[in-house]
Design a protein around this motif. Structure first.
Motif, PDB file in Angstrom:
ATOM      1  N   ILE A  32      95.758  57.356  38.002  1.00 45.92           N
ATOM      2  CA  ILE A  32      95.257  57.639  36.574  1.00 45.92           C
ATOM      3  C   ILE A  32      93.700  58.172  36.818  1.00 45.92           C
ATOM      4  CG2 ILE A  32      94.531  56.701  34.435  1.00 45.92           C
ATOM      5  CD1 ILE A  32      96.963  54.749  34.697  1.00 45.92           C
ATOM      6  N   ASN A  33      92.893  57.565  37.646  1.00 50.15           N
ATOM      7  CA  ASN A  33      91.732  57.735  37.967  1.00 50.15           C
ATOM      8  C   ASN A  33      91.404  59.398  38.311  1.00 50.15           C
ATOM      9  OD1 ASN A  33      90.342  55.629  36.760  1.00 50.15           O
ATOM     10  ND2 ASN A  33      90.517  54.708  38.833  1.00 50.15           N
ATOM     11  N   LYS A  34      92.387  59.764  39.263  1.00 50.02           N
ATOM     12  CA  LYS A  34      92.510  61.207  39.983  1.00 50.02           C
ATOM     13  C   LYS A  34      92.792  62.223  38.887  1.00 50.02           C
ATOM     14  CE  LYS A  34      91.702  61.293  44.633  1.00 50.02           C
ATOM     15  NZ  LYS A  34      92.491  61.284  45.838  1.00 50.02           N
ATOM     16  N   LEU A  35      93.634  61.913  37.910  1.00 50.96           N
ATOM     17  CA  LEU A  35      94.315  62.508  37.098  1.00 50.96           C
ATOM     18  C   LEU A  35      93.266  63.063  35.735  1.00 50.96           C
ATOM     19  CD1 LEU A  35      98.139  62.808  36.700  1.00 50.96           C
ATOM     20  CD2 LEU A  35      96.804  64.472  37.970  1.00 50.96           C
ATOM     21  N   LYS A  36      92.461  61.913  35.537  1.00 53.87           N
ATOM     22  CA  LYS A  36      92.124  61.920  34.048  1.00 53.87           C
ATOM     23  C   LYS A  36      91.043  62.773  33.817  1.00 53.87           C
ATOM     24  CE  LYS A  36      88.929  57.675  34.355  1.00 53.87           C
ATOM     25  NZ  LYS A  36      89.033  56.366  34.438  1.00 53.87           N
ATOM     26  N   SER A  37      90.382  63.368  35.002  1.00 51.24           N
ATOM     27  CA  SER A  37      89.533  64.476  34.609  1.00 51.24           C
ATOM     28  C   SER A  37      90.056  65.596  34.200  1.00 51.24           C
ATOM     29  CB  SER A  37      88.734  64.981  36.020  1.00 51.24           C
ATOM     30  OG  SER A  37      89.638  65.134  37.054  1.00 51.24           O
ATOM     31  N   ASN A  38      91.349  66.102  34.426  1.00 46.63           N
ATOM     32  CA  ASN A  38      92.012  67.359  34.183  1.00 46.63           C
ATOM     33  C   ASN A  38      93.059  67.004  33.143  1.00 46.63           C
ATOM     34  OD1 ASN A  38      90.617  68.487  35.932  1.00 46.63           O
ATOM     35  ND2 ASN A  38      92.246  68.461  37.443  1.00 46.63           N
ATOM     36  N   PHE A  39      93.481  65.830  32.778  1.00 43.01           N
ATOM     37  CA  PHE A  39      94.385  65.630  31.725  1.00 43.01           C
ATOM     38  C   PHE A  39      94.049  64.277  30.833  1.00 43.01           C
ATOM     39  CE2 PHE A  39      96.438  67.347  35.709  1.00 43.01           C
ATOM     40  CZ  PHE A  39      97.325  68.125  35.060  1.00 43.01           C
ATOM     41  N   ASN A  40      94.739  64.256  29.777  1.00 45.85           N
ATOM     42  CA  ASN A  40      94.705  63.052  29.001  1.00 45.85           C
ATOM     43  C   ASN A  40      95.982  62.193  29.147  1.00 45.85           C
ATOM     44  OD1 ASN A  40      92.456  63.852  27.440  1.00 45.85           O
ATOM     45  ND2 ASN A  40      93.907  65.192  26.076  1.00 45.85           N
ATOM     46  N   ILE A  41      95.884  61.043  29.275  1.00 45.95           N
ATOM     47  CA  ILE A  41      96.846  60.109  29.993  1.00 45.95           C
ATOM     48  C   ILE A  41      97.086  58.839  28.919  1.00 45.95           C
ATOM     49  CG2 ILE A  41      97.976  58.871  31.841  1.00 45.95           C
ATOM     50  CD1 ILE A  41      95.898  60.553  33.611  1.00 45.95           C
ATOM     51  N   GLU A  42      98.223  58.841  28.677  1.00 45.31           N
ATOM     52  CA  GLU A  42      98.829  57.576  27.688  1.00 45.31           C
ATOM     53  C   GLU A  42      99.455  56.813  28.686  1.00 45.31           C
ATOM     54  OE1 GLU A  42      99.638  58.631  23.860  1.00 45.31           O
ATOM     55  OE2 GLU A  42     101.339  57.026  23.992  1.00 45.31           O
ATOM     56  N   VAL A  43      99.171  55.573  28.762  1.00 38.49           N
ATOM     57  CA  VAL A  43     100.225  54.657  29.713  1.00 38.49           C
ATOM     58  C   VAL A  43     100.849  53.585  29.006  1.00 38.49           C
ATOM     59  CG1 VAL A  43     100.101  53.305  32.001  1.00 38.49           C
ATOM     60  CG2 VAL A  43      98.317  54.992  31.417  1.00 38.49           C
ATOM     61  N   ASN A  44     102.031  53.303  29.224  1.00 40.37           N
ATOM     62  CA  ASN A  44     102.778  52.198  28.551  1.00 40.37           C
ATOM     63  C   ASN A  44     103.208  51.112  29.921  1.00 40.37           C
ATOM     64  OD1 ASN A  44     103.233  52.107  25.410  1.00 40.37           O
ATOM     65  ND2 ASN A  44     103.937  54.050  26.121  1.00 40.37           N
ATOM     66  N   LYS A  45     102.679  49.994  30.048  1.00 42.76           N
ATOM     67  CA  LYS A  45     103.227  49.504  31.153  1.00 42.76           C
ATOM     68  C   LYS A  45     104.329  48.555  30.800  1.00 42.76           C
ATOM     69  CE  LYS A  45      98.739  49.690  33.648  1.00 42.76           C
ATOM     70  NZ  LYS A  45      97.526  49.033  34.120  1.00 42.76           N
ATOM     71  N   ASN A  46     105.051  48.156  31.846  1.00 39.44           N
ATOM     72  CA  ASN A  46     106.097  47.227  31.640  1.00 39.44           C
ATOM     73  C   ASN A  46     107.182  47.533  30.847  1.00 39.44           C
ATOM     74  OD1 ASN A  46     107.222  44.579  32.233  1.00 39.44           O
ATOM     75  ND2 ASN A  46     106.027  43.348  30.721  1.00 39.44           N
ATOM     76  N   VAL A  47     107.552  48.817  30.668  1.00 41.45           N
ATOM     77  CA  VAL A  47     108.556  48.996  29.938  1.00 41.45           C
ATOM     78  C   VAL A  47     109.936  49.060  30.825  1.00 41.45           C
ATOM     79  CG1 VAL A  47     107.161  50.762  28.525  1.00 41.45           C
ATOM     80  CG2 VAL A  47     108.458  51.686  30.604  1.00 41.45           C
ATOM     81  N   SER A  48     111.100  49.287  30.183  1.00 40.02           N
ATOM     82  CA  SER A  48     112.364  49.009  30.897  1.00 40.02           C
ATOM     83  C   SER A  48     113.098  50.591  30.879  1.00 40.02           C
ATOM     84  CB  SER A  48     113.244  47.961  30.217  1.00 40.02           C
ATOM     85  OG  SER A  48     112.780  46.639  30.252  1.00 40.02           O
ATOM     86  N   LEU A  49     113.919  50.762  31.793  1.00 41.95           N
ATOM     87  CA  LEU A  49     114.589  51.939  31.936  1.00 41.95           C
ATOM     88  C   LEU A  49     116.171  51.583  31.726  1.00 41.95           C
ATOM     89  CD1 LEU A  49     114.970  55.077  32.253  1.00 41.95           C
ATOM     90  CD2 LEU A  49     115.100  54.633  34.731  1.00 41.95           C
ATOM     91  N   PHE A  50     116.666  52.012  30.762  1.00 38.03           N
ATOM     92  CA  PHE A  50     117.983  51.421  30.514  1.00 38.03           C
ATOM     93  C   PHE A  50     119.125  52.800  30.626  1.00 38.03           C
ATOM     94  CE2 PHE A  50     121.563  50.498  27.158  1.00 38.03           C
ATOM     95  CZ  PHE A  50     122.335  49.845  28.122  1.00 38.03           C
ATOM     96  N   THR A  51     120.114  52.652  31.518  1.00 39.19           N
ATOM     97  CA  THR A  51     120.746  53.733  31.991  1.00 39.19           C
ATOM     98  C   THR A  51     122.275  53.525  31.538  1.00 39.19           C
ATOM     99  OG1 THR A  51     119.488  54.585  33.795  1.00 39.19           O
ATOM    100  CG2 THR A  51     121.535  55.536  33.691  1.00 39.19           C
TER     101      THR A  51
END
Ligand code: ADP
Ligand code: ASP
Ligand code: MG
Length: 413
Positions: free
Chosen positions: A360-379
């Motif tokens: 995130i630290n590397k990317l945030k100078s060029n992009f806006n970043i929204e983060v959702n931690k601890n989500v599940s991927l259901f397939t």
């Protein structure tokens, strides 16, 4: 020859090790190569040793606890004077003296030298126990056979060297060796990634042109979902390599995803069977697929969802993508799902090595970043479109995707 893999659950205590012998008796113990994982949860405990070592905490006590567990298991299998007891002690002495002398600040390097001892000890105990029962076998140090690059904790196989080494084995004998480990050109240990013993077995199967490979599990075979997470799941008696690789990739943890490729290359029949009921057929994985359209469910927890937007309202184009993906590769962050719109990219990732903050630290100078931690991927594989509604009930869906009869949704836990 046949390749059998026994995972942590199948050798978690003395009774389980005795059961391995019963499984082998039921299958016939000849011309086979056994790949074994560390006993029970030993790898987690050894990870703790490394963590304590780098945090300057009392790692020695943790080593002693792991040693006692192994001695206790061996006591359930051998007479008091059996040489296996001093061999077990020697492995732990080696780990302690390695850590005492170590000067390397490289966490991943130290991790591999320490954590690999779980497989060394379990394979030694199993090999000695089988020899004691007159299931004659030779113990192999997998590091003399499986050669890798020096990407510690995620070694890449050097197939040519590995094949040449394995070619020297007498295919009419029986062997017991370790899963999960190999070595680099200076002979330092390299692990192949957590849960990697299935993959080791596939490497041995590929290089010996095995007639079949079987992994022995605490479930009847590959099921339509993890029985620990889903009710009313069914056994899939026969699936294709393609279906198995897709299921494993999406997170069906019964098979390590890297296992399928070497087996498919040589069309080696692959079985997933129960070590509790070894005479039941389990699941056969091969070129045919009798369970072709069976709906199956996979839940991958502890995922992180990013929404990455350009700051200047420009399109998310190839140059942005390449910048983002090189960073993901640098930090070994694995993408499990992606979706993009004109100015935004959604990425669901798995942060095995805890590098999310650096990313995130590397990317945030060029992009806006929204983060959702601890989500599940259901397939849901082979989803039936007429009953799809049921999967949405009671869930907060942050993102969804349907492609080629596979429904994927990212949900809050
Ligand atoms: P090992 O002892 O070889 O390490 P694992 O614990 O890695 O075995 O794999 C077996 C476990 O995989 C089962 O106990 C089960 O909870 C889980 N699992 C996940 N998905 C499936 C599935 N589709 N079918 C059967 N088991 C599954
Ligand atoms: N012992 C290793 C782990 O727990 C490898 C394996 O079991 O497959 O990750
Ligand atoms: Mg496992």
């Amino acid at each position: 020859m046949k390749v059998f893999k026994f995972g942590g659950a199948s050798v978690k205590d003395a009774e389980s090790v005795k059961n391995v012998a019963l499984v082998l008796e039921s299958q016939g113990f000849e011309k086979c190569l056994l790949v074994v994982s560390a006993m029970g949860k030993t790898t987690n405990a050894l990870e703790k040793v490394v963590h304590f070592y780098f945090n300057k905490e009392n790692y020695q006590a943790e080593i002693q606890a792991i040693k006692s567990q192994h001695i206790h298991i061996a006591e359930g299998l051998f007479q008091a004077k059996h040489p296996v007891f001093s061999e077990i002690s020697l492995f732990f002495d080696d780990v302690e003296s390695f850590l005492r002398r170590n000067k390397s600040p490289n966490y991943n390097f130290v991790y591999d030298q320490v954590v690999s001892c779980g497989e060394m000890i379990s394979s030694k105990i199993l090999s000695e126990y089988l020899n004691f029962l007159q299931f004659d076998n030779q113990w192999l140090d997998a590091r003399d056979y499986i050669k890798t690059d020096n990407t510690y904790r995620e070694g890449t196989i050097d197939w040519e060297k590995t094949k040449n080494n394995i070619d020297t084995l007498d295919k009419n004998s029986c062997f017991v060796t370790q899963g999960f480990i190999g070595s680099e050109e200076n002979s330092f240990t390299v692990t192949l990634g957590r849960e990697g013993s299935d993959y080791s077995a596939a490497v041995f199967a590929y290089c010996t042109n095995a007639e079949s490979m079987t992994i022995w599990k605490d479930v009847p075979g590959v099921m339509t979902g993890d029985p620990r997470k889903f009710d009313q799941v069914q056994l899939l008696s026969n699936i294709s390599y393609e279906e198995a690789i897709e299921m494993a990739y999406y997170g069906a943890s019964v098979i390590h995803p890297k296992t399928l490729q070497p087996l498919k290359q040589k069309n080696i029949p692959f079985y997933v069977k129960s070590f509790v009921e070894p005479n039941k057929p389990g699941t056969k994985i091969g070129n045919s697929d009798l369970n072709q359209k069976e709906e199956s469910y996979i839940l991958k927890e502890n995922q992180v969802l990013f929404h990455i937007d350009t700051k200047d309202f420009s399109f998310i184009a190839e140059d942005h993508m390449s910048q983002i993906f090189s960073l993901l590769a640098e930090y070994k962050i694995k993408v499990s799902l992606m979706q993009n719109t004109a100015i935004s990219l959604a990425l669901c990732v798995e942060d095995k090595y805890h590098h999310i903050e650096d990313f995130i630290n590397k990317l945030k100078s060029n992009f806006n970043i929204e983060v959702n931690k601890n989500v599940s991927l259901f397939t849901v594989r082979n989803v039936k479109m007429n009953t799809i509604e049921q999967f949405y009930k009671g869930k907060t869906v942050l993102l969804e995707q349907i492609a080629r009869q596979t429904l994927q949704m990212i949900t809050l836990p």
